[in-house]
Write an enzyme that holds these catalytic residues in place. Structure first.
Site, PDB file in Angstrom:
ATOM      1  N   ASP A   1      26.788 -44.648  37.123  1.00  0.00           N
ATOM      2  CA  ASP A   1      27.009 -43.421  37.892  1.00  0.00           C
ATOM      3  C   ASP A   1      28.490 -43.059  37.942  1.00  0.00           C
ATOM      4  OD1 ASP A   1      27.376 -45.785  39.500  1.00  0.00           O
ATOM      5  OD2 ASP A   1      27.573 -44.463  41.246  1.00  0.00           O
ATOM      6  N   GLU A   2      28.739 -41.786  38.118  1.00  0.00           N
ATOM      7  CA  GLU A   2      30.050 -41.236  38.475  1.00  0.00           C
ATOM      8  C   GLU A   2      31.168 -41.656  37.531  1.00  0.00           C
ATOM      9  OE1 GLU A   2      29.611 -40.464  43.242  1.00  0.00           O
ATOM     10  OE2 GLU A   2      30.308 -42.448  42.640  1.00  0.00           O
ATOM     11  N   VAL A   3      30.868 -41.762  36.254  1.00  0.00           N
ATOM     12  CA  VAL A   3      31.950 -41.956  35.279  1.00  0.00           C
ATOM     13  C   VAL A   3      32.740 -40.656  35.209  1.00  0.00           C
ATOM     14  CG1 VAL A   3      32.514 -42.415  32.869  1.00  0.00           C
ATOM     15  CG2 VAL A   3      30.632 -43.639  33.979  1.00  0.00           C
TER      16      VAL A   3
END
Length: 638
Positions: free
Chosen positions: A447-449
């Site tokens: 997530d949230e790269v």
């Protein structure tokens, strides 16, 4: 967070019940004991040690036992020579000349352990102190039954009497007795000031409990039949039996607090979803092993069966990894002089903590006894600040500092797929995860790269050129496909957050994605062939504030979620009917950036966790907000 247990609860192998019996010749009376062997092997030439406030004299007129030692409250006794306890057998004995007649239930056996012939010591589960008046008295209040989550089917007639203790009838197997003892220990841990619902020692006024097996029932299904003289619990195996015992324990506990116990009728119950999970972030805040153990107990009480254990993030790395001790010696520590600076709540004091392999094995064993699967999460490739601080060689040395930042403000925080050491370290991580956790799924985050991740890394740019791809999303897909192959080599399947499906994603077969963003994303992933678990932030993120009031504690980015809103949310409304087979279940999430105390944790998590649990177990048509409101007072807290 402070410890609630000295250790993680251990497996039930021996169970000790005790009854006080008055005597005309001695007002103090006698203590009558029943020690049950609930293990798989016989024992002999053993010793039993226990502590009790009502200690025996040095000449206690012991019956069917020898008093070997008594110092203060400590006693050690042995059976007569030649006594052998086979699995399911009981040793009955008594001691007299005790220090006064007990006046309260808590003045019985406080703790006990066994010493076997080979010198090994085993803990002994201890029941309540019993006496003849147990279980008497009239029930009061309306026909309300304390069950959370509510069962799929319940047709019940209330009793006008309290149920007494629930006691296995003669003929119960060692496995059935062990299940009752396990539930006795669970209720004692969760509600230490209350009577436990179960006993292995039958007295007048108790309700006999009989067991039956029906392979046609599902793995987690059970049936309870309430009859004139007993209760029949039918299940296909251990999980259904545990859930049936949990329901009985809840009914009994509620009946002592103004609800009712059934006189007649039945409960036929099964879970709505196979995946009923709860996530806990132990990276931002370290939770002691004892607190994690208690949290597992609470999940079991609510019939949740998946513990999603978040073990790494930007703020800390919490799992011991063989070959890379820096991940915990450096990556689990924060402070003004540490490689990782203080974060929310740290102040100028250092903070830290990690879970050893021994810690993990103990918690995995406890979870298994409670029919809970632990799915560990190591969050990659983003949220990697702690790992990069511990192992600086993971970074591309030519990537400029501050080239990009995550939404939380952490610069250059993604593991670089073009650095060879990345894959060596991840191989070691996956080896340890596969060894420690029997779960078929290993959660790898995803997530949230940050959108600009790797774009200023010369090594990553060369890799993108070699692969013929461009942009962080495409390189993340390459990264995750390689991770998926590594997990497959270790006999594990990939679980991740919904961003794992971005771009080309990964192979859909065997992949499970946890959907925390918009519900439409979940439907789209299911349409592409992914199995999904719904964890909508606007309803099931329990770190969100409960209201929009200025003085309310909690996070705000996904809005405020009241208890009623969490209870009313229906995940099935968000997934088209033809895709529902891809919906494997639901999950609550507890992120801990702002949770700095046990009081704050309890305020946010409970009773909203019970609302999620009912959504995962109870058919939509059987949910009732008014009933639920009246029962949440019975739910445990951390």
């Amino acid at each position: 967070m402070t410890d609630r247990y000295a250790t993680v609860p251990e497996a039930t192998r021996f169970h000790l019940d005790c009854r006080w019996q008055p005597a005309d010749a001695d007002p103090a009376g006698r203590l009558l004991f029943e020690l049950w062997n609930l293990g798989a092997t016989p024992v002999e030439s053993f010793r039993l040690a226990f502590t009790t406030l009502r200690f025996a004299g040095h000449d206690p007129a012991a019956d069917n036992a020898r008093l070997l030692d008594r110092r203060g409250y400590f006693h050690e006794v042995a059976p007569p020579d030649g006594l052998r306890l086979a699995p399911g057998d009981v040793w009955r004995f008594s001691l007299g000349d005790i220090a006064g007649a007990p006046q309260h239930r808590g003045e019985g056996i406080v703790s006990a352990y066994m010493t076997l012939a080979d010198g090994a010591r085993w803990p002994v589960t201890v029941g309540d102190l019993r006496h003849e008046a147990s279980g008497q008295g009239a029930a009061a209040g309306p026909a309300v039954y304390a069950l959370t989550p509510w069962p799929a089917e319940a047709e019940l007639t209330p009793s006008d009497r309290l149920p007494g203790y629930l006691v296995p009838a003669d003929g119960a197997t060692a496995d059935e007795l062990s299940a009752v003892s396990t539930m006795t220990a669970l209720f004692r841990r969760l509600f230490p000031l209350e009577p436990v619902p179960f006993s292995l020692m039958a007295l007048p006024g108790d309700r006999l409990l009989r067991f039956a097996s029906d392979a046609a029932l599902g793995r987690e299904a059970y049936r309870l039949d309430f009859r004139d003289d007993d209760v029949l619990l039918t299940a296909a195996g251990p999980a259904g039996r545990q859930y049936g015992l949990t329901a009985l324990g809840q009914l009994s506990r509620g009946a002592r607090a103004g609800c009712r116990f059934p006189a007649h009728g039945h409960i036929a119950d099964a879970a709505r979803f196979a995946w009923r999970g709860c996530h806990l972030d132990t990276a931002r805040r370290f939770f002691s092993v004892a607190d994690v153990a208690r949290f597992l107990d609470i999940l079991a009480y609510l019939r949740l069966n998946i513990f999603h254990w978040h073990l790494s993030d930007d703020e800390a790395w919490r799992l011991e990894i063989r070959g890379y001790p820096e991940l915990t010696s450096i990556g689990s520590q924060r402070g003004p002089e540490a490689a990782l600076p203080p974060q929310l709540g740290d102040g100028h004091h250092s903070s830290g903590g990690f879970y050893s392999h021994a810690d993990v094995r103990a918690l995995v064993a406890q979870a298994a006894r409670l029919n809970i699967g632990i799915v560990p999460e190591i969050d990659i490739p983003g949220h990697g600040t702690a790992a990069l601080a511990a192992l600086p060689a993971l970074a591309d040395p030519d990537e400029p500092a501050g080239a990009y930042a995550s939404v939380q403000g952490f610069a250059n925080n993604a593991l670089n797929p073009a650095v060879g050491l990345t894959w060596t370290v991840l191989g070691a991580v996956f080896d340890d995860l596969a060894e420690l956790f029997p779960s078929p799924y290993l959660h790898v985050g995803g997530d949230e790269v940050a959108e600009g991740a790797w774009l200023f890394s010369p090594l990553a740019r060369r890799l993108m050129a070699d692969l013929g791809v461009d942009g962080a999303e495409a390189l993340q897909s390459h990264f995750m496909r390689k991770v998926q192959a590594m997990l497959g080599q270790r006999g594990r399947k990939l679980a991740g957050w919904n961003e794992v499906g971005n771009g080309d994603g990964v192979e859909t077969e065997g992949t499970l994605l946890t959907v925390w963003q918009k519900a439409a994303i979940g439907a789209g992933l299911a349409r592409r062939g992914y199995d999904i678990v719904m964890a909508p932030a606007e309803a099931y993120y329990l770190d969100m504030a409960r209201s929009s009031d200025w003085d309310e504690a909690g996070m705000s980015w996904a809005g405020a979620t009241s208890l009623e809103a969490a209870y009313a949310y229906e995940v099935g409304d968000d997934i088209p009917a033809d895709l529902l087979p891809k919906l494997k279940g639901i999950q609550a999430c507890i992120w801990t950036e702002l949770i700095a105390s046990r009081a704050h944790f309890n305020h946010l998590v409970f009773p909203r966790l019970a609302a999620v649990a009912e959504a995962g177990w109870t058919p939509t048509a059987r949910k009732d907000w008014s009933r639920f409101q009246g029962l949440v007072r019975f739910c445990p807290t951390l």
